[in-house]
Design a protein around this motif. Structure first.
Motif, PDB file in Angstrom:
ATOM      1  N   SER A 105       0.859  -1.187   0.000  1.00  0.00           N
ATOM      2  CA  SER A 105       0.000   0.000   0.000  1.00  0.00           C
ATOM      3  C   SER A 105       0.897   1.239   0.000  1.00  0.00           C
ATOM      4  O   SER A 105       2.018   1.212   0.523  1.00  0.00           O
ATOM      5  N   VAL A 106       0.408   2.302  -0.618  1.00  0.00           N
ATOM      6  CA  VAL A 106       1.161   3.551  -0.715  1.00  0.00           C
ATOM      7  C   VAL A 106       0.259   4.708  -0.320  1.00  0.00           C
ATOM      8  O   VAL A 106      -0.888   4.816  -0.788  1.00  0.00           O
ATOM      9  N   ARG A 107       0.762   5.576   0.514  1.00  0.00           N
ATOM     10  CA  ARG A 107       0.012   6.766   0.950  1.00  0.00           C
ATOM     11  C   ARG A 107       0.090   7.834  -0.128  1.00  0.00           C
ATOM     12  O   ARG A 107       1.152   8.097  -0.709  1.00  0.00           O
ATOM     13  N   GLU A 121       5.455   8.005  -4.822  1.00  0.00           N
ATOM     14  CA  GLU A 121       4.442   6.962  -4.654  1.00  0.00           C
ATOM     15  C   GLU A 121       4.891   5.699  -5.380  1.00  0.00           C
ATOM     16  O   GLU A 121       4.074   4.896  -5.831  1.00  0.00           O
ATOM     17  N   THR A 122       6.200   5.536  -5.465  1.00  0.00           N
ATOM     18  CA  THR A 122       6.803   4.391  -6.140  1.00  0.00           C
ATOM     19  C   THR A 122       7.950   3.839  -5.291  1.00  0.00           C
ATOM     20  O   THR A 122       8.421   4.478  -4.355  1.00  0.00           O
ATOM     21  N   ALA A 155       2.021   2.298  -7.574  1.00  0.00           N
ATOM     22  CA  ALA A 155       0.732   1.806  -7.088  1.00  0.00           C
ATOM     23  C   ALA A 155      -0.378   2.170  -8.067  1.00  0.00           C
ATOM     24  O   ALA A 155      -0.404   3.280  -8.605  1.00  0.00           O
ATOM     25  N   ASP A 156      -1.277   1.243  -8.305  1.00  0.00           N
ATOM     26  CA  ASP A 156      -2.475   1.563  -9.094  1.00  0.00           C
ATOM     27  C   ASP A 156      -3.422   2.426  -8.274  1.00  0.00           C
ATOM     28  O   ASP A 156      -4.122   3.284  -8.807  1.00  0.00           O
ATOM     29  N   GLU A 157      -3.432   2.176  -6.974  1.00  0.00           N
ATOM     30  CA  GLU A 157      -4.290   2.941  -6.072  1.00  0.00           C
ATOM     31  C   GLU A 157      -3.497   3.323  -4.825  1.00  0.00           C
ATOM     32  O   GLU A 157      -2.818   2.487  -4.237  1.00  0.00           O
ATOM     33  N   CYS A 196       5.699   6.915   1.352  1.00  0.00           N
ATOM     34  CA  CYS A 196       5.106   6.476   2.607  1.00  0.00           C
ATOM     35  C   CYS A 196       4.323   5.210   2.271  1.00  0.00           C
ATOM     36  O   CYS A 196       3.224   5.281   1.689  1.00  0.00           O
ATOM     37  N   MET A 197       4.889   4.062   2.568  1.00  0.00           N
ATOM     38  CA  MET A 197       4.317   2.813   2.071  1.00  0.00           C
ATOM     39  C   MET A 197       4.508   1.676   3.062  1.00  0.00           C
ATOM     40  O   MET A 197       5.293   1.765   4.012  1.00  0.00           O
TER      41      MET A 197
END
Length: 346
Positions: A105-107, A121-122, A155-157, A196-197
């Motif tokens: 999961s990614v914030r 986000e990667t 992340a896709d989401e 942030c993941m």
């Protein structure tokens, strides 16, 4: 004849009996062999981190409220992040190419108030091959070069908040693969550059084509190749009471295992030997049983009738060479024997 030549021959002569071609057609489901799986792990995993204040191993609740171990990083307030997480040594167990399934999961950077402009986000996936478990806190060096990059994973989401239990709202699943592998084993590494993941689960696996019997030939379990487009050839053996079809251009019975562990191109074939017939969907040959015997109605050699109280053969003329005059008559009260010939049709 090599594979390319066989395919050209197939296009020229579709009706040739020695080449049976199966493309994009699954003969049997692939086998997935697991090398590493942290899914549902509850005890400490203990992977190596660099620097020490980067990735952190923590216990959280999954979507079924089960306690699991994950790795998290969230140093988004400071620019220039370079946080590495390295697995234990993973033996490849004969695999030529391995696949990595990641749950993470990614914030969302925009959902956080205090973040640096370098917020990401990667993250990036790497691998390093080795013959032994040689890694230390400083080796291999924590940089691309010694490490081979697989992919930068996005992340896709992404999520912007957590629920009341502290669980993340959205989860991503990505699969990547790499190869060919030539050494005894390898390490995986995950590089964070300011995200942030949470890395929730890591699965490492490879594919094999299962042992199969097709076209009266048996093929062994076969490892998938080192490239996505690899076709690994497997030599087949004719089943009991079958023999290789002897046709021009044939060079053995072969199947090919693709990169996803699926049987594909088949060349050559076996057939049942004379006196045997197909069984079990071309998986075996069985002996042809003889047809059952059929008997016709019994036919008497002579018909006997009663004449003046005595029995006399009606076909006397036909028996004149066997009996003298009067010998075909039987005295009263004596037993008589009627001869039958039964014709049997095979």
């Amino acid at each position: 004849m090599d594979l390319n030549a066989a395919l050209r021959a197939r296009r020229r002569a579709v009706g040739m009996g020695w080449l049976w071609l199966v493309c994009l057609f699954h003969l049997a489901a692939s086998l997935e062999e697991i090398l590493l799986d942290t899914t549902g792990e509850t005890s400490e995993i203990g992977w190596t981190t660099h620097p020490p204040d980067g990735w952190d191993e923590v216990s959280v609740l999954d979507d079924k409220k089960h306690l699991i171990r994950t790795f998290e990083v969230c140093n988004v307030a400071e620019p220039g992040q370079n946080n590495w997480l390295r697995t234990h040594f993973i033996e490849r167990c004969g695999a030529h190419r391995v696949h990595v399934r990641l749950r993470f999961s990614v914030r969302d950077c925009a959902s956080m108030r205090t973040v640096a402009s370098s917020c990401k986000e990667t993250f990036t996936l790497y691998y390093y091959q080795a013959e032994t478990n040689m890694a230390t806190q400083d080796l291999p060096e924590w940089r691309e070069g010694p490490w081979t990059k697989v992919d930068t994973i996005a992340a896709d989401e992404s999520f912007s908040q957590v629920d009341s239990t502290g669980r993340v709202v959205k989860m991503n699943v990505k699969v990547r693969s790499f190869g060919p592998l030539t050494q005894r084993g390898f390490y995986l590494a995950f590089q964070d550059s300011g995200a942030c993941m949470s890395l929730v689960a890591v699965q490492v696996f490879f594919y094999k084509c299962p042992a199969v019997v097709r076209g009266f030939a048996s093929f062994p379990e076969t490892f998938a190749g080192g490239e996505r487009t690899s076709l690994v050839e497997a030599v087949g053996t004719c089943v009991a009471d079958a023999e290789e079809a002897s046709t021009a251009g044939s060079s053995g019975v072969r199947l090919h295992c693709n990169g996803e562990g699926e049987w594909m191109v088949a060349i050559g074939r076996c057939t049942c030997r004379p006196g045997y017939q197909p069984a079990n969907d071309e998986g075996a040959c069985k002996e042809i049983e003889p047809a059952p015997l059929k008997a016709t109605e019994a036919l008497p050699l002579t018909s006997v009738g009663a004449v003046s109280g005595k029995y006399r053969g009606k076909n006397r003329a036909a028996l004149s060479g066997c009996f003298r005059d009067g010998e075909n008559e039987f005295p009263e009260g004596k037993s008589s024997v009627v001869l039958f010939i039964v014709f049997i049709h095979l």
